[in-house]
Design a protein around this motif. Structure first.
Motif, mmCIF file in Angstrom:
data_model
loop_
_atom_site.group_PDB
_atom_site.id
_atom_site.type_symbol
_atom_site.label_atom_id
_atom_site.label_comp_id
_atom_site.label_asym_id
_atom_site.label_seq_id
_atom_site.Cartn_x
_atom_site.Cartn_y
_atom_site.Cartn_z
ATOM 1 N N ASP A 61 0.834 -1.200 0.000
ATOM 2 C CA ASP A 61 0.000 0.000 0.000
ATOM 3 C C ASP A 61 0.870 1.253 0.000
ATOM 4 N N ALA A 62 1.956 1.227 0.766
ATOM 5 C CA ALA A 62 2.856 2.382 0.814
ATOM 6 C C ALA A 62 3.513 2.628 -0.546
ATOM 7 N N GLU A 63 3.903 1.565 -1.240
ATOM 8 C CA GLU A 63 4.496 1.715 -2.566
ATOM 9 C C GLU A 63 3.487 2.281 -3.560
ATOM 10 N N ILE A 64 2.262 1.797 -3.491
ATOM 11 C CA ILE A 64 1.232 2.284 -4.406
ATOM 12 C C ILE A 64 0.910 3.746 -4.117
ATOM 13 N N SER A 65 0.860 4.108 -2.854
ATOM 14 C CA SER A 65 0.601 5.508 -2.495
ATOM 15 C C SER A 65 1.740 6.408 -2.959
ATOM 16 N N ALA A 66 2.973 5.923 -2.842
ATOM 17 C CA ALA A 66 4.129 6.742 -3.204
ATOM 18 C C ALA A 66 4.282 6.907 -4.709
ATOM 19 N N MET A 67 4.007 5.850 -5.478
ATOM 20 C CA MET A 67 4.308 5.863 -6.907
ATOM 21 C C MET A 67 3.085 6.094 -7.788
ATOM 22 N N ALA A 68 1.886 5.877 -7.266
ATOM 23 C CA ALA A 68 0.645 6.040 -8.041
ATOM 24 C C ALA A 68 0.729 5.320 -9.389
ATOM 25 N N PRO A 69 0.962 4.015 -9.392
ATOM 26 C CA PRO A 69 1.145 3.296 -10.653
ATOM 27 C C PRO A 69 -0.144 3.204 -11.458
ATOM 28 N N ARG A 70 0.039 3.139 -12.773
ATOM 29 C CA ARG A 70 -1.093 2.869 -13.655
ATOM 30 C C ARG A 70 -1.340 1.369 -13.754
ATOM 31 N N ARG A 71 -0.260 0.600 -13.604
ATOM 32 C CA ARG A 71 -0.351 -0.855 -13.712
ATOM 33 C C ARG A 71 0.483 -1.491 -12.618
ATOM 34 N N VAL A 72 -0.034 -2.579 -12.046
ATOM 35 C CA VAL A 72 0.697 -3.353 -11.036
ATOM 36 C C VAL A 72 0.791 -4.789 -11.519
ATOM 37 N N ILE A 73 1.989 -5.337 -11.468
ATOM 38 C CA ILE A 73 2.192 -6.753 -11.772
ATOM 39 C C ILE A 73 2.670 -7.454 -10.511
ATOM 40 N N CYS A 74 1.918 -8.458 -10.075
ATOM 41 C CA CYS A 74 2.341 -9.320 -8.973
ATOM 42 C C CYS A 74 2.929 -10.577 -9.611
ATOM 43 N N LEU A 75 4.212 -10.787 -9.408
ATOM 44 C CA LEU A 75 5.008 -11.674 -10.243
ATOM 45 C C LEU A 75 4.988 -13.132 -9.766
ATOM 46 N N GLY A 76 3.846 -13.609 -9.312
ATOM 47 C CA GLY A 76 3.712 -15.009 -8.949
ATOM 48 C C GLY A 76 3.896 -15.277 -7.469
ATOM 49 N N ASP A 77 3.330 -16.402 -7.028
ATOM 50 C CA ASP A 77 3.313 -16.780 -5.616
ATOM 51 C C ASP A 77 2.771 -15.633 -4.761
ATOM 52 N N SER A 78 1.673 -15.061 -5.225
ATOM 53 C CA SER A 78 1.026 -13.996 -4.469
ATOM 54 C C SER A 78 0.424 -14.541 -3.183
ATOM 55 N N PHE A 79 0.002 -15.814 -3.218
ATOM 56 C CA PHE A 79 -0.467 -16.511 -2.026
ATOM 57 C C PHE A 79 0.420 -17.715 -1.780
ATOM 58 N N ASP A 80 0.486 -18.145 -0.533
ATOM 59 C CA ASP A 80 1.419 -19.209 -0.176
ATOM 60 C C ASP A 80 1.002 -20.557 -0.741
ATOM 61 N N ASP A 81 -0.292 -20.739 -0.980
ATOM 62 C CA ASP A 81 -0.792 -21.862 -1.756
ATOM 63 C C ASP A 81 -2.207 -21.508 -2.215
ATOM 64 N N GLY A 82 -2.830 -22.368 -3.002
ATOM 65 C CA GLY A 82 -4.154 -22.070 -3.521
ATOM 66 C C GLY A 82 -5.196 -21.823 -2.439
ATOM 67 N N PRO A 83 -5.324 -22.724 -1.442
ATOM 68 C CA PRO A 83 -6.326 -22.513 -0.396
ATOM 69 C C PRO A 83 -6.105 -21.261 0.444
ATOM 70 N N ALA A 84 -4.879 -20.724 0.489
ATOM 71 C CA ALA A 84 -4.615 -19.547 1.307
ATOM 72 C C ALA A 84 -5.450 -18.356 0.855
ATOM 73 N N GLU A 85 -5.767 -18.306 -0.443
ATOM 74 C CA GLU A 85 -6.626 -17.225 -0.926
ATOM 75 C C GLU A 85 -7.995 -17.278 -0.248
ATOM 76 N N HIS A 86 -8.516 -18.488 -0.064
ATOM 77 C CA HIS A 86 -9.834 -18.636 0.552
ATOM 78 C C HIS A 86 -9.805 -18.292 2.036
ATOM 79 N N GLY A 87 -8.616 -18.368 2.656
ATOM 80 C CA GLY A 87 -8.498 -18.013 4.068
ATOM 81 C C GLY A 87 -8.298 -16.537 4.313
ATOM 82 N N LEU A 88 -8.271 -15.762 3.246
ATOM 83 C CA LEU A 88 -8.075 -14.315 3.378
ATOM 84 C C LEU A 88 -9.280 -13.698 4.088
ATOM 85 N N SER A 89 -9.030 -12.852 5.065
ATOM 86 C CA SER A 89 -10.136 -12.209 5.783
ATOM 87 C C SER A 89 -10.836 -11.212 4.878
#
Length: 215
Positions: A61-89
């Protein structure tokens, strides 16, 4: 921060471990590994403090606030495994949605997860833009301009082991952006097999340090 000319493109290696491409207003981060604490608890592994999602999202969030990007690429392994996404609050889900709002957002598939399919944005195996290609794992026969993650490189300097960027001018390997992600030594055989001399590491942190690695 540290400026880098890479395959004809002017990039900035941010102290946080993020990559900034000014002309494209593109921010790239790798290996967030969100949900690692939940995954380890679910599988009966060692317990780690349950704050890694908050810490990682705060830094992003701090990087996005500082740089105001037009595009963000999350370069893989954004979650520790597939089910971890479902455990997100729900709070974390809304936090991510707020950061995504109003900008192009790409989730690159990693080896830990195929990309968070329940969240918005694009879900791709790789992205080609200008002279660069963004993918999770470096390919042995990749053309110059490859940007990847996966290895969580770290380098030791004056007794301190810190995340780092690695490059030989043809490839650029990003550090893990997530908290509690561990890492591989920058001079590990798996990494040295991908890079050609001269190679350099750029340590993250408020004062970037650049030094050669390898033989």
């Amino acid at each position: 921060m540290n400026a880098l000319t890479f395959n004809g493109e002017s990039l900035v290696l941010r102290p946080s471990g993020a990559l900034w491409w000014p002309t494209e207003r593109l921010l790239c981060v790798s290996d967030l590994h969100l949900g690692k604490a939940e995954r380890m608890a679910r599988r009966g592994g060692a317990l780690v403090p349950p704050y890694e999602c908050d810490e990682t999202l705060e830094r992003l969030d701090a990087e996005i606030s500082a740089m105001a990007p037009r595009r963000v690429i999350c370069l893989g392994d954004s979650f520790d495994d597939g089910p971890a996404e479902h455990g997100l609050s729900e709070a974390h889900r809304m936090w991510i949605a707020r950061m995504m709002a109003g900008r192009d957002w790409v989730w690159i598939a990693g080896n830990h997860d195929p990309g968070p399919v329940r969240l918005g944005g694009e879900h791709l195996a790789e992205v080609r833009l200008g002279g660069l290609v963004f993918r999770h794992i470096a390919e042995a026969d990749a053309a110059p301009g490859e940007v990847s993650g996966h290895y969580h490189p770290k380098a030791r300097l004056a007794g301190s082991r810190r995340p780092c960027f690695l490059t030989d001018g043809c490839r650029l390997i990003l550090p893990a952006f997530g908290s509690y992600t561990g890492g591989m030594d920058a001079d590990a055989p798996e990494i040295l097999a991908l890079l050609r001399p001269p190679m350099k590491a750029v340590l993250t942190g408020p004062t970037p340090v650049v030094f050669p690695i390898g033989p």
